[in-house]
Motif scaffolding. Structure first.
Motif, short mmCIF file in Angstrom:
data_model
loop_
_atom_site.label_atom_id
_atom_site.label_comp_id
_atom_site.label_asym_id
_atom_site.label_seq_id
_atom_site.Cartn_x
_atom_site.Cartn_y
_atom_site.Cartn_z
N GLU A 8 -30.34 -48.09 75.36
CA GLU A 8 -31.40 -47.07 75.46
C GLU A 8 -30.84 -45.79 74.86
OE1 GLU A 8 -34.93 -45.10 76.72
OE2 GLU A 8 -34.53 -47.17 77.28
N PHE A 9 -31.67 -45.06 74.12
CA PHE A 9 -31.28 -43.77 73.58
C PHE A 9 -31.86 -42.70 74.49
CE2 PHE A 9 -31.19 -46.71 70.06
CZ PHE A 9 -29.94 -46.45 69.51
N ILE A 10 -30.98 -41.90 75.09
CA ILE A 10 -31.39 -40.91 76.08
C ILE A 10 -31.17 -39.52 75.52
CG2 ILE A 10 -30.94 -40.00 78.40
CD1 ILE A 10 -30.11 -42.83 79.22
N GLU A 11 -32.20 -38.71 75.56
CA GLU A 11 -32.12 -37.34 75.04
C GLU A 11 -31.48 -36.42 76.06
OE1 GLU A 11 -35.72 -35.92 73.27
OE2 GLU A 11 -36.03 -37.80 72.18
N ALA A 12 -30.20 -36.64 76.26
CA ALA A 12 -29.39 -35.82 77.15
C ALA A 12 -27.95 -35.93 76.66
CB ALA A 12 -29.50 -36.31 78.60
N VAL A 61 -25.41 -37.57 81.22
CA VAL A 61 -25.66 -38.98 81.53
C VAL A 61 -24.54 -39.51 82.42
CG1 VAL A 61 -25.91 -41.30 80.58
CG2 VAL A 61 -26.96 -39.36 79.39
N TRP A 62 -23.30 -39.22 82.07
CA TRP A 62 -22.16 -39.68 82.85
C TRP A 62 -22.22 -39.16 84.28
CZ3 TRP A 62 -18.59 -43.33 82.28
CH2 TRP A 62 -17.51 -43.32 83.17
N ARG A 63 -22.50 -37.86 84.43
CA ARG A 63 -22.55 -37.26 85.78
C ARG A 63 -23.58 -37.96 86.65
NH1 ARG A 63 -20.84 -32.95 83.01
NH2 ARG A 63 -22.87 -32.22 82.28
N ASP A 91 -35.04 -45.85 84.15
CA ASP A 91 -34.93 -44.93 85.29
C ASP A 91 -33.93 -43.83 85.00
OD1 ASP A 91 -36.75 -46.46 86.75
OD2 ASP A 91 -35.22 -47.38 88.03
N LEU A 92 -32.79 -44.19 84.42
CA LEU A 92 -31.77 -43.21 84.08
C LEU A 92 -32.31 -42.21 83.06
CD1 LEU A 92 -28.75 -42.34 84.35
CD2 LEU A 92 -28.24 -43.95 82.50
N ALA A 93 -32.97 -42.72 82.03
CA ALA A 93 -33.54 -41.86 80.99
C ALA A 93 -34.61 -40.94 81.57
CB ALA A 93 -34.13 -42.71 79.87
N HIS A 94 -35.46 -41.48 82.42
CA HIS A 94 -36.53 -40.68 83.02
C HIS A 94 -35.95 -39.54 83.88
CE1 HIS A 94 -40.43 -39.73 84.72
NE2 HIS A 94 -39.86 -39.76 85.90
N ALA A 95 -34.89 -39.83 84.60
CA ALA A 95 -34.27 -38.81 85.45
C ALA A 95 -33.65 -37.68 84.64
CB ALA A 95 -33.21 -39.45 86.35
N LEU A 96 -33.28 -37.99 83.37
CA LEU A 96 -32.62 -37.00 82.52
C LEU A 96 -33.54 -36.31 81.54
CD1 LEU A 96 -29.40 -39.05 82.00
CD2 LEU A 96 -29.50 -36.77 83.01
N GLY A 97 -34.80 -36.77 81.44
CA GLY A 97 -35.73 -36.11 80.53
C GLY A 97 -36.36 -37.08 79.56
N PRO A 98 -37.00 -36.57 78.49
CA PRO A 98 -37.74 -37.41 77.55
C PRO A 98 -36.83 -38.41 76.82
CG PRO A 98 -37.60 -35.16 76.74
CD PRO A 98 -37.01 -35.17 78.12
N THR A 99 -37.41 -39.54 76.44
CA THR A 99 -36.64 -40.57 75.75
C THR A 99 -37.55 -41.36 74.81
OG1 THR A 99 -35.13 -42.41 76.05
CG2 THR A 99 -36.98 -42.33 77.54
N ASP A 100 -36.93 -42.16 73.95
CA ASP A 100 -37.66 -43.05 73.04
C ASP A 100 -37.70 -44.45 73.65
OD1 ASP A 100 -36.12 -41.48 70.24
OD2 ASP A 100 -38.13 -41.18 71.02
N LEU A 133 -22.86 -41.32 93.03
CA LEU A 133 -23.30 -42.40 93.91
C LEU A 133 -24.34 -41.95 94.92
CD1 LEU A 133 -19.88 -44.19 94.48
CD2 LEU A 133 -21.64 -44.63 92.74
N ALA A 134 -24.23 -40.73 95.43
CA ALA A 134 -25.19 -40.24 96.41
C ALA A 134 -26.58 -40.08 95.79
CB ALA A 134 -24.72 -38.90 96.99
N ALA A 135 -26.64 -39.82 94.48
CA ALA A 135 -27.93 -39.60 93.81
C ALA A 135 -28.62 -40.89 93.39
CB ALA A 135 -27.72 -38.71 92.59
N ARG A 136 -27.93 -42.02 93.39
CA ARG A 136 -28.50 -43.27 92.87
C ARG A 136 -29.87 -43.61 93.46
NH1 ARG A 136 -25.41 -46.31 89.52
NH2 ARG A 136 -26.27 -48.29 90.19
N PRO A 137 -30.08 -43.52 94.76
CA PRO A 137 -31.41 -43.87 95.28
C PRO A 137 -32.52 -42.91 94.81
CG PRO A 137 -29.78 -43.96 97.03
CD PRO A 137 -29.12 -43.31 95.83
N ARG A 138 -32.15 -41.72 94.36
CA ARG A 138 -33.16 -40.77 93.88
C ARG A 138 -33.64 -41.10 92.47
NH1 ARG A 138 -29.70 -37.26 96.63
NH2 ARG A 138 -28.76 -36.43 94.75
N TRP A 139 -32.78 -41.66 91.63
CA TRP A 139 -33.21 -41.93 90.26
C TRP A 139 -33.39 -43.41 89.95
CZ3 TRP A 139 -30.26 -44.89 87.00
CH2 TRP A 139 -28.90 -44.99 87.25
#
Length: 160
Positions: free
Chosen positions: A8-12, A17-19, A146-155, A24-30
């Motif tokens: 996936e290409f993530i616009e972040a 992305v790494w953070r 889900d990861l891309a959505h949590a970080l912003g717009p994506t393709d 681990l505490a944030a995983r259920p949120r995204w």
């Protein structure tokens, strides 16, 4: 051993992305399929870090998975292992900065390798090989989305 990989290409930035990926505490949120995450070790994130997640399977049932960081090269590579019933899994996340449409973004590839450890796992792999691979691919695509959505717009994702 069977392997499925998705990109996936993530616009972040690669750092952002790494953070998020290693928080681990944030995983259920995204992560839409994770209901809870429990860290089982102390100290900084890296090799030896272990956690347990309660995730929803495609059939709606809950599955408790335990993950162990076996290799970690921030912010480029993360390797996890997880023991299943009759099958052991190795999940490798690879992050790299790329340019798309003259903008920097992060190409995130997740690869899951499954190795049967018992006769049951080999039988299921033999009988459901293609179906299982498609289910794994779908789950990996959902996790990346889900990861891309949590970080912003994506393709749209591109298969690896």
């Amino acid at each position: 051993m069977s392997t499925v990989a998705v990109t996936e290409f993530i616009e972040a930035s690669i750092g952002d992305v790494w953070r998020l990926l290693t928080d681990l505490a944030a995983r259920p949120r995204w992560l839409s399929t994770a209901d809870q995450s429990e860290t089982l070790t102390t100290g900084p994130f890296g090799p030896g870090t272990r956690w347990r997640e309660c995730r929803e399977r495609p059939d709606g049932e809950l599955l408790v998975e335990e993950f162990l960081v076996t290799d970690c090269d921030p912010p480029h590579r993360l390797v996890l292992s997880s023991a299943g019933i009759g099958v052991d899994y190795r999940i490798t996340w690879t992050l790299r900065t790329v340019r798309r449409r003259r903008r920097a973004c992060t190409a995130v590839t997740v690869e899951q390798e499954a190795e049967a450890t018992a006769a049951y796992g080999r039988l299921v792999g033999f009988l459901l090989g293609g179906l299982a691979a498609r289910a794994v691919e779908s789950a990996l695509r959902r996790d990346l989305a889900d990861l891309a959505h949590a970080l912003g717009p994506t393709d749209t994702p591109a298969a690896a």
